[in-house]
Design a protein around this motif. Structure first.
Motif, PDB file in Angstrom:
ATOM      1  N   VAL A  53      14.340  25.363 -30.856  1.00 57.01           N
ATOM      2  CA  VAL A  53      13.395  24.519 -30.123  1.00 57.01           C
ATOM      3  C   VAL A  53      13.733  24.575 -28.641  1.00 57.01           C
ATOM      4  O   VAL A  53      14.892  24.718 -28.268  1.00 57.01           O
ATOM      5  N   ASP A  54      12.701  24.493 -27.818  1.00 58.54           N
ATOM      6  CA  ASP A  54      12.875  24.333 -26.376  1.00 58.54           C
ATOM      7  C   ASP A  54      12.594  22.873 -26.070  1.00 58.54           C
ATOM      8  O   ASP A  54      11.483  22.383 -26.298  1.00 58.54           O
ATOM      9  N   ILE A  55      13.615  22.163 -25.600  1.00 56.34           N
ATOM     10  CA  ILE A  55      13.534  20.720 -25.391  1.00 56.34           C
ATOM     11  C   ILE A  55      13.303  20.410 -23.922  1.00 56.34           C
ATOM     12  O   ILE A  55      13.963  20.959 -23.049  1.00 56.34           O
ATOM     13  N   PRO A  78      12.089  16.809 -21.308  1.00 52.98           N
ATOM     14  CA  PRO A  78      12.487  17.270 -19.985  1.00 52.98           C
ATOM     15  C   PRO A  78      13.961  17.634 -19.952  1.00 52.98           C
ATOM     16  O   PRO A  78      14.695  17.415 -20.917  1.00 52.98           O
ATOM     17  N   LEU A  79      14.395  18.178 -18.820  1.00 53.64           N
ATOM     18  CA  LEU A  79      15.760  18.711 -18.751  1.00 53.64           C
ATOM     19  C   LEU A  79      16.835  17.642 -18.912  1.00 53.64           C
ATOM     20  O   LEU A  79      17.909  17.940 -19.429  1.00 53.64           O
ATOM     21  N   ASN A  80      16.573  16.393 -18.518  1.00 55.42           N
ATOM     22  CA  ASN A  80      17.601  15.376 -18.751  1.00 55.42           C
ATOM     23  C   ASN A  80      17.763  15.105 -20.248  1.00 55.42           C
ATOM     24  O   ASN A  80      18.859  14.799 -20.718  1.00 55.42           O
ATOM     25  N   SER A  81      16.687  15.255 -21.018  1.00 51.94           N
ATOM     26  CA  SER A  81      16.779  15.143 -22.474  1.00 51.94           C
ATOM     27  C   SER A  81      17.542  16.327 -23.052  1.00 51.94           C
ATOM     28  O   SER A  81      18.370  16.174 -23.953  1.00 51.94           O
ATOM     29  N   ALA A  82      17.260  17.517 -22.527  1.00 48.97           N
ATOM     30  CA  ALA A  82      17.987  18.715 -22.970  1.00 48.97           C
ATOM     31  C   ALA A  82      19.473  18.579 -22.669  1.00 48.97           C
ATOM     32  O   ALA A  82      20.325  18.981 -23.477  1.00 48.97           O
ATOM     33  N   CYS A 134      22.883  23.470 -30.972  1.00 51.10           N
ATOM     34  CA  CYS A 134      23.653  23.966 -29.834  1.00 51.10           C
ATOM     35  C   CYS A 134      22.774  24.766 -28.885  1.00 51.10           C
ATOM     36  O   CYS A 134      21.897  25.516 -29.314  1.00 51.10           O
ATOM     37  N   ARG A 135      23.056  24.601 -27.598  1.00 46.13           N
ATOM     38  CA  ARG A 135      22.419  25.452 -26.582  1.00 46.13           C
ATOM     39  C   ARG A 135      23.079  26.814 -26.683  1.00 46.13           C
ATOM     40  O   ARG A 135      24.297  26.916 -26.857  1.00 46.13           O
ATOM     41  N   ARG A 136      22.314  27.881 -26.565  1.00 50.82           N
ATOM     42  CA  ARG A 136      22.861  29.217 -26.787  1.00 50.82           C
ATOM     43  C   ARG A 136      22.941  30.074 -25.532  1.00 50.82           C
ATOM     44  O   ARG A 136      23.732  30.988 -25.453  1.00 50.82           O
ATOM     45  N   TYR A 137      22.067  29.825 -24.550  1.00 49.49           N
ATOM     46  CA  TYR A 137      21.988  30.707 -23.387  1.00 49.49           C
ATOM     47  C   TYR A 137      22.237  29.919 -22.105  1.00 49.49           C
ATOM     48  O   TYR A 137      21.636  28.871 -21.883  1.00 49.49           O
ATOM     49  N   ASP A 138      23.093  30.455 -21.270  1.00 49.43           N
ATOM     50  CA  ASP A 138      23.429  29.781 -20.014  1.00 49.43           C
ATOM     51  C   ASP A 138      22.213  29.635 -19.107  1.00 49.43           C
ATOM     52  O   ASP A 138      22.083  28.642 -18.399  1.00 49.43           O
ATOM     53  N   ASN A 139      21.310  30.605 -19.125  1.00 50.40           N
ATOM     54  CA  ASN A 139      20.156  30.557 -18.221  1.00 50.40           C
ATOM     55  C   ASN A 139      18.966  29.781 -18.793  1.00 50.40           C
ATOM     56  O   ASN A 139      17.934  29.686 -18.150  1.00 50.40           O
ATOM     57  N   LYS A 180      18.538  26.136 -20.139  1.00 54.20           N
ATOM     58  CA  LYS A 180      19.117  24.811 -20.410  1.00 54.20           C
ATOM     59  C   LYS A 180      18.309  24.025 -21.430  1.00 54.20           C
ATOM     60  O   LYS A 180      18.741  22.980 -21.905  1.00 54.20           O
ATOM     61  N   TRP A 181      17.157  24.534 -21.813  1.00 54.85           N
ATOM     62  CA  TRP A 181      16.237  23.857 -22.733  1.00 54.85           C
ATOM     63  C   TRP A 181      16.265  24.429 -24.147  1.00 54.85           C
ATOM     64  O   TRP A 181      15.736  23.816 -25.060  1.00 54.85           O
ATOM     65  N   HIS A 182      16.878  25.601 -24.357  1.00 54.54           N
ATOM     66  CA  HIS A 182      16.797  26.307 -25.640  1.00 54.54           C
ATOM     67  C   HIS A 182      17.979  25.936 -26.544  1.00 54.54           C
ATOM     68  O   HIS A 182      19.133  26.162 -26.195  1.00 54.54           O
ATOM     69  N   PHE A 183      17.657  25.394 -27.729  1.00 54.26           N
ATOM     70  CA  PHE A 183      18.679  24.997 -28.698  1.00 54.26           C
ATOM     71  C   PHE A 183      18.375  25.605 -30.056  1.00 54.26           C
ATOM     72  O   PHE A 183      17.211  25.746 -30.434  1.00 54.26           O
ATOM     73  N   GLU A 184      19.435  25.959 -30.765  1.00 55.82           N
ATOM     74  CA  GLU A 184      19.293  26.532 -32.102  1.00 55.82           C
ATOM     75  C   GLU A 184      20.073  25.691 -33.097  1.00 55.82           C
ATOM     76  O   GLU A 184      21.118  25.126 -32.763  1.00 55.82           O
ATOM     77  N   TYR A 185      19.546  25.642 -34.318  1.00 57.11           N
ATOM     78  CA  TYR A 185      20.189  24.863 -35.370  1.00 57.11           C
ATOM     79  C   TYR A 185      20.953  25.770 -36.318  1.00 57.11           C
ATOM     80  O   TYR A 185      20.468  26.802 -36.753  1.00 57.11           O
ATOM     81  N   ASP A 186      22.171  25.359 -36.632  1.00 57.49           N
ATOM     82  CA  ASP A 186      22.976  26.014 -37.660  1.00 57.49           C
ATOM     83  C   ASP A 186      23.910  24.948 -38.223  1.00 57.49           C
ATOM     84  O   ASP A 186      24.672  24.334 -37.460  1.00 57.49           O
ATOM     85  N   PRO A 187      23.885  24.694 -39.530  1.00 61.76           N
ATOM     86  CA  PRO A 187      24.747  23.647 -40.081  1.00 61.76           C
ATOM     87  C   PRO A 187      26.230  23.927 -39.842  1.00 61.76           C
ATOM     88  O   PRO A 187      27.045  23.000 -39.799  1.00 61.76           O
ATOM     89  N   ALA A 188      26.597  25.193 -39.645  1.00 62.56           N
ATOM     90  CA  ALA A 188      27.999  25.537 -39.383  1.00 62.56           C
ATOM     91  C   ALA A 188      28.483  24.973 -38.055  1.00 62.56           C
ATOM     92  O   ALA A 188      29.679  24.757 -37.871  1.00 62.56           O
ATOM     93  N   TYR A 189      27.565  24.713 -37.123  1.00 61.00           N
ATOM     94  CA  TYR A 189      27.967  24.155 -35.836  1.00 61.00           C
ATOM     95  C   TYR A 189      28.590  22.765 -35.998  1.00 61.00           C
ATOM     96  O   TYR A 189      29.398  22.344 -35.176  1.00 61.00           O
ATOM     97  N   VAL A 190      28.200  22.054 -37.042  1.00 61.46           N
ATOM     98  CA  VAL A 190      28.720  20.700 -37.259  1.00 61.46           C
ATOM     99  C   VAL A 190      30.235  20.739 -37.431  1.00 61.46           C
ATOM    100  O   VAL A 190      30.956  19.936 -36.847  1.00 61.46           O
TER     101      VAL A 190
END
Length: 198
Positions: free
Chosen positions: A146-148, A150-154, A167-172, A174-184
């Motif tokens: 998901v791309d979240i 506004p940026l303060n929410s992200a 988790c956010r995956r890309y440094d450039n 700031k809005w892009h997050f991916e889900y993986d249960p292993a991240y927990v």
């Protein structure tokens, strides 16, 4: 008289088949353009490619806290991802933070359009890859990103989402997050510079 009745019955049968075929084509066309939401129900042994063809919404209502963005529905995503998103959104709401999905699930065709727009905007395939991926490598197509806005929410998700698998995956981005249960349990992986890793 028998041949007239047979001919009329045959014409009726052909008309019904043609009508059913047109209805089927209309449903497929609407689904491919995002006009008709398809529910994704995973079936054991069903190939993931089916999910990758499911379109996400093209847009959504205006984001309640920032009118520059929309807040799309999450249809088309895997059910476990939707559940994880709802948990994340509830945790944010409990802390008075509103999360808007500016972009979520995309089909391969939707992702290709995003990539083509990036090529036009940045002037080359290589530059476009820093901001958009081709369909075969996009996590939006896989239904886990998901791309979240506004940026303060992200930013809030960047600090708090890992505990729920986001988790956010890309440094450039700031809005892009991916889900993986292993991240927990494993924590968020190191950020990549961009979607291509460069």
């Amino acid at each position: 008289m028998v041949s007239t009745t047979f001919t009329a019955s045959r014409r009726t049968a052909i008309s019904v088949l043609v009508a059913l075929g047109l209805v089927g084509i209309a449903m497929v066309s609407l689904g491919a353009t995002g006009g008709l939401p398809f529910a994704v129900k995973p079936v054991a042994g069903q190939p993931l490619a089916i999910l990758e063809e499911v379109p996400g919404p093209e847009t959504g209502p205006t984001c309640a806290v920032d009118k520059r963005y929309v807040d799309e529905e999450t249809f088309g995503m895997r059910p476990d991802v939707v559940d994880a998103w709802n948990a994340l959104r509830a945790k944010a709401k409990a802390q008075n933070v509103t999360l808007c999905v500016n972009d979520g699930k995309r089909s391969r065709a939707q992702q290709q359009r995003e990539f083509d727009k990036a090529v036009q905007r940045f002037g080359s395939v290589e530059q476009a890859k820093k901001w958009a991926l081709q369909p075969e490598t996009s996590m939006h197509v896989k239904g886990i990103a998901v791309d979240i806005q506004p940026l303060n929410s992200a930013s809030w998700v960047d600090k708090n989402g890992g505990a729920l698998g986001w988790c956010r995956r890309y440094d450039n981005e700031k809005w892009h997050f991916e889900y993986d249960p292993a991240y927990v349990t494993n924590g968020c992986p190191a950020l990549l510079p961009s979607a291509t890793g460069n």
